[in-house]
Write a protein that holds these residues in place. Structure first.
Motif, mmCIF file in Angstrom:
data_model
loop_
_atom_site.group_PDB
_atom_site.id
_atom_site.type_symbol
_atom_site.label_atom_id
_atom_site.label_comp_id
_atom_site.label_asym_id
_atom_site.label_seq_id
_atom_site.Cartn_x
_atom_site.Cartn_y
_atom_site.Cartn_z
ATOM 1 N N ALA A 17 0.835 -1.203 0.000
ATOM 2 C CA ALA A 17 0.000 0.000 0.000
ATOM 3 C C ALA A 17 0.872 1.255 0.000
ATOM 4 O O ALA A 17 0.603 2.215 -0.745
ATOM 5 C CB ALA A 17 -0.933 0.000 1.203
ATOM 6 N N TRP A 18 1.926 1.259 0.822
ATOM 7 C CA TRP A 18 2.818 2.418 0.897
ATOM 8 C C TRP A 18 3.509 2.660 -0.442
ATOM 9 O O TRP A 18 3.509 3.783 -0.953
ATOM 10 C CB TRP A 18 3.851 2.214 1.999
ATOM 11 N N LEU A 19 4.099 1.612 -1.029
ATOM 12 C CA LEU A 19 4.815 1.783 -2.291
ATOM 13 C C LEU A 19 3.887 2.309 -3.381
ATOM 14 O O LEU A 19 4.213 3.264 -4.089
ATOM 15 C CB LEU A 19 5.443 0.460 -2.742
ATOM 16 N N ARG A 20 2.724 1.701 -3.520
ATOM 17 C CA ARG A 20 1.801 2.101 -4.588
ATOM 18 C C ARG A 20 1.256 3.521 -4.404
ATOM 19 O O ARG A 20 0.855 4.163 -5.369
ATOM 20 C CB ARG A 20 0.664 1.101 -4.690
ATOM 21 N N ALA A 21 1.264 4.022 -3.178
ATOM 22 C CA ALA A 21 0.774 5.377 -2.912
ATOM 23 C C ALA A 21 1.815 6.456 -3.215
ATOM 24 O O ALA A 21 1.476 7.631 -3.317
ATOM 25 C CB ALA A 21 0.334 5.491 -1.447
ATOM 26 N N GLU A 22 3.064 6.065 -3.371
ATOM 27 C CA GLU A 22 4.123 7.042 -3.638
ATOM 28 C C GLU A 22 4.062 7.511 -5.085
ATOM 29 O O GLU A 22 3.874 6.703 -5.997
ATOM 30 C CB GLU A 22 5.501 6.424 -3.351
ATOM 31 N N ASP A 23 4.245 8.829 -5.303
ATOM 32 C CA ASP A 23 4.165 9.353 -6.668
ATOM 33 C C ASP A 23 5.313 8.880 -7.550
ATOM 34 O O ASP A 23 5.210 8.898 -8.770
ATOM 35 C CB ASP A 23 4.063 10.877 -6.671
ATOM 36 N N TRP A 24 6.400 8.426 -6.962
ATOM 37 C CA TRP A 24 7.542 7.952 -7.737
ATOM 38 C C TRP A 24 7.451 6.460 -8.088
ATOM 39 O O TRP A 24 8.261 5.939 -8.847
ATOM 40 C CB TRP A 24 8.854 8.214 -6.999
ATOM 41 N N TYR A 25 6.446 5.770 -7.536
ATOM 42 C CA TYR A 25 6.324 4.334 -7.803
ATOM 43 C C TYR A 25 5.973 4.098 -9.271
ATOM 44 O O TYR A 25 5.011 4.669 -9.786
ATOM 45 C CB TYR A 25 5.261 3.709 -6.902
ATOM 46 N N LEU A 50 4.336 -13.088 -14.994
ATOM 47 C CA LEU A 50 5.494 -13.839 -15.480
ATOM 48 C C LEU A 50 5.730 -15.116 -14.682
ATOM 49 O O LEU A 50 6.563 -15.931 -15.068
ATOM 50 C CB LEU A 50 6.762 -12.979 -15.399
ATOM 51 N N ALA A 51 5.044 -15.242 -13.552
ATOM 52 C CA ALA A 51 5.279 -16.342 -12.616
ATOM 53 C C ALA A 51 6.756 -16.377 -12.208
ATOM 54 O O ALA A 51 7.371 -17.434 -12.119
ATOM 55 C CB ALA A 51 4.826 -17.685 -13.194
ATOM 56 N N LEU A 52 7.305 -15.173 -11.945
ATOM 57 C CA LEU A 52 8.698 -15.036 -11.537
ATOM 58 C C LEU A 52 8.822 -14.005 -10.425
ATOM 59 O O LEU A 52 7.991 -13.111 -10.289
ATOM 60 C CB LEU A 52 9.572 -14.590 -12.716
ATOM 61 N N ALA A 53 9.896 -14.138 -9.676
ATOM 62 C CA ALA A 53 10.211 -13.172 -8.630
ATOM 63 C C ALA A 53 11.046 -12.042 -9.230
ATOM 64 O O ALA A 53 11.686 -12.215 -10.268
ATOM 65 C CB ALA A 53 10.985 -13.856 -7.511
ATOM 66 N N VAL A 54 11.015 -10.895 -8.550
ATOM 67 C CA VAL A 54 11.827 -9.756 -8.966
ATOM 68 C C VAL A 54 12.565 -9.197 -7.757
ATOM 69 O O VAL A 54 12.082 -9.260 -6.631
ATOM 70 C CB VAL A 54 10.991 -8.645 -9.642
ATOM 71 N N LEU A 55 13.742 -8.672 -8.011
ATOM 72 C CA LEU A 55 14.520 -7.945 -7.013
ATOM 73 C C LEU A 55 14.627 -6.529 -7.556
ATOM 74 O O LEU A 55 15.068 -6.326 -8.702
ATOM 75 C CB LEU A 55 15.899 -8.582 -6.852
ATOM 76 N N TRP A 56 14.179 -5.560 -6.750
ATOM 77 C CA TRP A 56 14.082 -4.183 -7.240
ATOM 78 C C TRP A 56 14.476 -3.199 -6.155
ATOM 79 O O TRP A 56 14.201 -3.395 -4.975
ATOM 80 C CB TRP A 56 12.634 -3.934 -7.676
ATOM 81 N N ASN A 57 15.116 -2.115 -6.576
ATOM 82 C CA ASN A 57 15.429 -1.009 -5.692
ATOM 83 C C ASN A 57 14.713 0.227 -6.233
ATOM 84 O O ASN A 57 14.799 0.500 -7.437
ATOM 85 C CB ASN A 57 16.937 -0.754 -5.652
ATOM 86 N N PRO A 58 14.009 0.973 -5.381
ATOM 87 C CA PRO A 58 13.301 2.166 -5.857
ATOM 88 C C PRO A 58 14.175 3.140 -6.643
ATOM 89 O O PRO A 58 13.684 3.826 -7.539
ATOM 90 C CB PRO A 58 12.769 2.798 -4.572
ATOM 91 N N GLU A 59 15.457 3.184 -6.362
ATOM 92 C CA GLU A 59 16.346 4.092 -7.089
ATOM 93 C C GLU A 59 16.576 3.653 -8.530
ATOM 94 O O GLU A 59 17.071 4.417 -9.340
ATOM 95 C CB GLU A 59 17.677 4.224 -6.359
ATOM 96 N N ASP A 60 16.194 2.404 -8.844
ATOM 97 C CA ASP A 60 16.398 1.876 -10.190
ATOM 98 C C ASP A 60 15.244 2.173 -11.147
ATOM 99 O O ASP A 60 15.253 1.720 -12.284
ATOM 100 C CB ASP A 60 16.635 0.366 -10.140
ATOM 101 N N GLY A 61 14.244 2.906 -10.696
ATOM 102 C CA GLY A 61 13.127 3.248 -11.573
ATOM 103 C C GLY A 61 12.207 2.074 -11.830
ATOM 104 O O GLY A 61 11.911 1.302 -10.935
ATOM 105 N N ASP A 62 11.771 1.933 -13.084
ATOM 106 C CA ASP A 62 10.761 0.920 -13.380
ATOM 107 C C ASP A 62 11.324 -0.416 -13.851
ATOM 108 O O ASP A 62 10.570 -1.299 -14.242
ATOM 109 C CB ASP A 62 9.747 1.450 -14.405
ATOM 110 N N GLU A 63 12.623 -0.592 -13.816
ATOM 111 C CA GLU A 63 13.237 -1.854 -14.220
ATOM 112 C C GLU A 63 13.761 -2.624 -13.010
ATOM 113 O O GLU A 63 14.645 -2.140 -12.307
ATOM 114 C CB GLU A 63 14.407 -1.600 -15.175
ATOM 115 N N PRO A 64 13.238 -3.825 -12.769
ATOM 116 C CA PRO A 64 13.791 -4.642 -11.682
ATOM 117 C C PRO A 64 15.266 -4.952 -11.939
ATOM 118 O O PRO A 64 15.706 -5.090 -13.092
ATOM 119 C CB PRO A 64 12.953 -5.920 -11.736
#
Length: 85
Positions: A17-25, A50-64
């Motif tokens: 909920a927190w991530l999706r509410a951020e304007d930068w998400y 995709l039936a796959l896991a992702v590793l993501w950092n908010p600083e990386d934008g929209d690409e896991p």
């Protein structure tokens, strides 16, 4: 890994909920369910489409950072973020 709910701000429900509410998400990650983190700012998520896991950092934008099986991503983290040759 995070508990499903009930811990105020440190559970799956609250973190998503927190991530999706951020304007930068990124809109491109709306389908990901975030279920944990590595303790240094990277989030683990599950991408049902995709039936796959992702590793993501908010600083990386929209690409896991990485996409794959949960075990493979965890092994990558445990190995100090190094891939096998």
């Amino acid at each position: 890994m995070l508990p499903e709910a009930g811990t105020n701000d440190r559970d799956i429900e609250s973190v998503n909920a927190w991530l999706r509410a951020e304007d930068w998400y990124p809109p491109d990650l709306q389908d990901v369910v975030w279920f944990g983190d590595d303790g240094v700012g990277n989030y683990f998520g599950w991408r049902p489409s995709l039936a796959l896991a992702v590793l993501w950092n908010p600083e990386d934008g929209d690409e896991p950072w990485r996409v794959g099986q949960v075990r493979d991503l965890w092994d990558f983290v445990v190995a100090g973020y190094k891939s096998e040759p």
